[in-house]
Design a protein around this motif. Structure first.
Motif, PDB file in Angstrom:
ATOM      1  N   ALA A  13       0.763  -1.243   0.039  1.00  0.00           N
ATOM      2  CA  ALA A  13      -0.131  -0.017  -0.068  1.00  0.00           C
ATOM      3  C   ALA A  13       0.894   1.122  -0.025  1.00  0.00           C
ATOM      4  N   THR A  14       0.332   2.298  -0.529  1.00  0.00           N
ATOM      5  CA  THR A  14       0.966   3.545  -0.511  1.00  0.00           C
ATOM      6  C   THR A  14       0.016   4.591   0.210  1.00  0.00           C
ATOM      7  N   MET A  15       0.808   5.556   0.871  1.00  0.00           N
ATOM      8  CA  MET A  15      -0.079   6.637   1.617  1.00  0.00           C
ATOM      9  C   MET A  15       0.413   8.016   1.575  1.00  0.00           C
ATOM     10  N   GLY A  16      -0.269   9.072   1.522  1.00  0.00           N
ATOM     11  CA  GLY A  16       0.332  10.464   1.581  1.00  0.00           C
ATOM     12  C   GLY A  16      -0.796  11.522   1.827  1.00  0.00           C
ATOM     13  N   GLY A  17      -0.321  12.736   1.908  1.00  0.00           N
ATOM     14  CA  GLY A  17      -1.189  13.859   2.144  1.00  0.00           C
ATOM     15  C   GLY A  17      -0.671  14.947   1.035  1.00  0.00           C
ATOM     16  N   SER A  18      -1.544  15.508   0.498  1.00  0.00           N
ATOM     17  CA  SER A  18      -1.257  16.767  -0.450  1.00  0.00           C
ATOM     18  C   SER A  18      -0.552  16.167  -1.513  1.00  0.00           C
ATOM     19  N   SER A  19       0.659  16.748  -2.049  1.00  0.00           N
ATOM     20  CA  SER A  19       1.437  16.365  -3.086  1.00  0.00           C
ATOM     21  C   SER A  19       1.860  14.809  -2.676  1.00  0.00           C
ATOM     22  N   GLY A  20       2.069  14.552  -1.384  1.00  0.00           N
ATOM     23  CA  GLY A  20       2.297  13.114  -0.992  1.00  0.00           C
ATOM     24  C   GLY A  20       1.265  12.182  -1.573  1.00  0.00           C
ATOM     25  N   GLY A  21      -0.256  12.754  -1.287  1.00  0.00           N
ATOM     26  CA  GLY A  21      -1.295  12.016  -1.773  1.00  0.00           C
ATOM     27  C   GLY A  21      -1.260  11.500  -3.371  1.00  0.00           C
ATOM     28  N   SER A  22      -1.003  12.510  -3.947  1.00  0.00           N
ATOM     29  CA  SER A  22      -1.082  12.380  -5.562  1.00  0.00           C
ATOM     30  C   SER A  22      -0.002  11.218  -5.929  1.00  0.00           C
ATOM     31  N   CYS A  23       1.254  11.484  -5.098  1.00  0.00           N
ATOM     32  CA  CYS A  23       2.420  10.533  -5.295  1.00  0.00           C
ATOM     33  C   CYS A  23       1.996   8.963  -4.955  1.00  0.00           C
ATOM     34  N   ALA A  24       1.226   8.990  -4.104  1.00  0.00           N
ATOM     35  CA  ALA A  24       0.601   7.724  -3.614  1.00  0.00           C
ATOM     36  C   ALA A  24      -0.011   6.733  -4.681  1.00  0.00           C
ATOM     37  N   LEU A  25      -1.011   7.753  -5.250  1.00  0.00           N
ATOM     38  CA  LEU A  25      -1.513   7.228  -6.425  1.00  0.00           C
ATOM     39  C   LEU A  25      -0.664   7.030  -7.640  1.00  0.00           C
ATOM     40  N   ILE A  26       0.012   7.944  -7.863  1.00  0.00           N
ATOM     41  CA  ILE A  26       0.990   7.871  -9.094  1.00  0.00           C
ATOM     42  C   ILE A  26       1.701   6.663  -9.088  1.00  0.00           C
ATOM     43  N   MET A  27       2.234   6.175  -7.714  1.00  0.00           N
ATOM     44  CA  MET A  27       3.149   4.979  -7.395  1.00  0.00           C
ATOM     45  C   MET A  27       2.219   3.590  -7.917  1.00  0.00           C
ATOM     46  N   ALA A  28       1.139   3.761  -7.479  1.00  0.00           N
ATOM     47  CA  ALA A  28       0.082   2.881  -7.975  1.00  0.00           C
ATOM     48  C   ALA A  28      -0.237   2.612  -9.370  1.00  0.00           C
ATOM     49  N   TRP A  29      -0.374   3.680 -10.009  1.00  0.00           N
ATOM     50  CA  TRP A  29      -1.050   4.085 -11.219  1.00  0.00           C
ATOM     51  C   TRP A  29       0.111   3.523 -12.514  1.00  0.00           C
ATOM     52  N   TYR A  30       1.089   4.034 -12.166  1.00  0.00           N
ATOM     53  CA  TYR A  30       2.309   3.687 -13.177  1.00  0.00           C
ATOM     54  C   TYR A  30       2.946   2.239 -12.916  1.00  0.00           C
ATOM     55  N   ARG A  31       2.858   1.807 -11.601  1.00  0.00           N
ATOM     56  CA  ARG A  31       3.425   0.581 -11.170  1.00  0.00           C
ATOM     57  C   ARG A  31       2.475  -0.198 -10.410  1.00  0.00           C
ATOM     58  N   PRO A  32       1.409  -0.680 -11.373  1.00  0.00           N
ATOM     59  CA  PRO A  32       0.571  -1.601 -10.574  1.00  0.00           C
ATOM     60  C   PRO A  32       0.829  -3.112  -9.953  1.00  0.00           C
ATOM     61  N   GLU A  33       1.995  -3.259 -10.850  1.00  0.00           N
ATOM     62  CA  GLU A  33       2.535  -4.636 -10.453  1.00  0.00           C
ATOM     63  C   GLU A  33       3.200  -4.530  -9.091  1.00  0.00           C
ATOM     64  N   LEU A  34       3.592  -3.472  -8.595  1.00  0.00           N
ATOM     65  CA  LEU A  34       4.002  -3.104  -7.322  1.00  0.00           C
ATOM     66  C   LEU A  34       2.892  -2.842  -6.147  1.00  0.00           C
ATOM     67  N   TYR A  35       1.852  -2.007  -6.398  1.00  0.00           N
ATOM     68  CA  TYR A  35       1.085  -1.376  -5.530  1.00  0.00           C
ATOM     69  C   TYR A  35      -0.266  -1.478  -5.783  1.00  0.00           C
ATOM     70  N   HIS A  36      -1.336  -1.979  -5.117  1.00  0.00           N
ATOM     71  CA  HIS A  36      -2.686  -2.214  -5.464  1.00  0.00           C
ATOM     72  C   HIS A  36      -3.478  -1.218  -4.405  1.00  0.00           C
ATOM     73  N   ARG A  37      -2.875  -0.713  -3.342  1.00  0.00           N
ATOM     74  CA  ARG A  37      -3.722  -0.253  -2.279  1.00  0.00           C
ATOM     75  C   ARG A  37      -3.168   1.412  -2.051  1.00  0.00           C
ATOM     76  N   VAL A  38      -4.273   2.224  -2.033  1.00  0.00           N
ATOM     77  CA  VAL A  38      -3.759   3.658  -1.970  1.00  0.00           C
ATOM     78  C   VAL A  38      -4.640   4.538  -0.982  1.00  0.00           C
ATOM     79  N   LEU A  39      -4.053   5.271  -0.126  1.00  0.00           N
ATOM     80  CA  LEU A  39      -4.507   6.122   1.006  1.00  0.00           C
ATOM     81  C   LEU A  39      -4.210   7.723   0.821  1.00  0.00           C
ATOM     82  N   THR A  40      -4.936   8.458   0.701  1.00  0.00           N
ATOM     83  CA  THR A  40      -4.797   9.948   0.572  1.00  0.00           C
ATOM     84  C   THR A  40      -5.510  10.904   1.190  1.00  0.00           C
ATOM     85  N   TYR A  41      -5.048  11.901   1.752  1.00  0.00           N
ATOM     86  CA  TYR A  41      -5.849  13.021   2.352  1.00  0.00           C
ATOM     87  C   TYR A  41      -5.192  14.258   1.546  1.00  0.00           C
ATOM     88  N   SER A  42      -6.327  15.185   1.228  1.00  0.00           N
ATOM     89  CA  SER A  42      -6.178  16.168   0.482  1.00  0.00           C
ATOM     90  C   SER A  42      -5.369  15.841  -0.764  1.00  0.00           C
TER      91      SER A  42
END
Length: 380
Positions: free
Chosen positions: A237-266
């Protein structure tokens, strides 16, 4: 590289107080330069239809969809140390830019930002960014229940270290609400937004940061602390807030073979990428503008939150792609349309990455995030 070990019950008051004072001073100064965000009504035309919960209530960790929290944000007990709970260990170390092949380091000169491209207001011209070294801190939580030599699921968090995350995971593991898991909280390379190291790491629409974590952070964690991290993306899983939140989804979106779970605040699902990329000219705004609507659904499960006083047009760009509330509302809409498992929380009386909201919702968010993963034992 410095390493230290301490129990989660060790005194942290002085350090936490100093950090809080530093962050308060710098965040207050930054916000003072921004327009005051308007308070948004979750029932605004064009926003997603959402279930309004009684004040103080939070959604079920088993429910997909959109929810509105009332203005009272009482901390969940799981975000504070609890008696008679097995205490995991927290290890800390530092990483130097001199040792990185992927991020040798940049910084934007103090007091500078950039200017909009006169030919394209969606592009920011930054001439004051230059090579610069950095040191980042990394904290690793290892639960007492972890059996050495076994494979464990884990979560990677941005803008670390994050003591609230560690405490919450510690309590949820003891309650058998999430798997026995490791948490890796990675500090950013400093700065913010375009031209900074943090902005480069978190706002770039590519798999580069995920590669950095995979090749430069995780091997150190495994080697130094004698843990085995799962290769199964469903256990990552990845997690972050603000730009760290967009980064959390970016990690899973571009590398779905690595991450399937994402948690974001703002999450900063807005136009903040720099340098500009013609494949994603609007940065993370592209997620809800083009990428998610036009791409077959990926195996990503996401929990996300935004506050009614979240950021709105905080810089000199006037591209209509700098509204955090609208961006997250649009995300909820496209995720629903594409059939994703997601939970979206709109919090009243809440600002950007609101700490009170995080304390109220983090246990439920983590439990939602790990739905479907075995709780009783690690997955090999």
């Amino acid at each position: 590289m410095k390493t230290q070990l301490r129990n989660t019950t060790a005194p942290r008051i002085l350090r936490t107080t100093a950090l809080a004072a530093f962050l308060t001073t710098h965040i207050t100064a930054a916000i003072a330069q921004r327009p005051t965000p308007p308070t948004r009504d979750p029932h605004t035309s064009g926003y997603v239809a959402a279930t309004e919960l009684p004040d103080g209530a939070i959604p079920s960790p088993h429910a997909d969809g959109n929810f509105i929290l009332g203005p009272t944000h009482t901390p969940a007990p799981e975000t504070s140390p609890q008696p008679n709970v097995p205490q995991g260990n927290i290890y800390e170390f530092t990483m130097s830019s001199a040792d990185s092949k992927l991020y040798p380091g940049i910084a934007r000169d103090p007091g500078t930002f950039g200017t909009p491209d006169p030919k394209d207001p969606a592009k920011l011209i930054v001439t004051t960014s230059r090579p610069a070294p950095y040191t980042r801190h990394v904290a690793v939580y290892v639960p007492q229940q972890y059996v050495p030599g076994t494979t464990a699921p884990f979560i990677v968090g941005a803008d670390g270290p994050d003591s609230t995350l560690f405490t919450t995971i510690n309590n949820l593991i003891a309650q058998h609400r999430i798997p026995v898991m490791i948490a890796i909280s990675i500090g950013n390379g400093s700065g913010d937004a375009q031209g900074s190291e943090r902005g480069l790491e978190y706002d770039t629409m590519s798999g580069r940061y995920a590669e950095f974590v995979e090749t430069e952070v995780l091997p150190l964690v495994e080697k130094q602390y004698h843990v085995k991290l799962t290769k199964d993306p469903d256990g990552r899983a990845t997690m972050g807030g603000s730009s760290g939140g967009s980064c959390a989804l970016i990690m899973a979106w571009y590398r779905p073979e690595l991450y399937h779970r994402v948690l974001t605040y703002s999450a900063t699902y807005i136009n903040q990428q720099w340098p500009s990329n013609p494949d994603t000219p609007h940065g993370a705004w592209e997620f809800h503008e083009h990428l998610i609507p036009n791409t077959p659904p990926k195996p990503i499960r996401i929990w996300m939150e935004v506050g009614d006083r979240d950021l709105f047009n905080p810089n000199i760009m006037r591209d209509d792609m700098h509204d955090w509330v609208l961006a997250n509302e649009r995300m909820a809409k496209v995720l629903a349309a594409r059939g994703y498992h997601y939970q979206f929380v709109f919090a009243k009386d809440a600002g950007h990455v609101d700490h009170a909201v995080k304390q109220q919702t983090l246990p439920e968010a983590l439990e939602y995030l790990w739905q479907g993963y075995p709780i009783t034992k690690s997955k090999n």
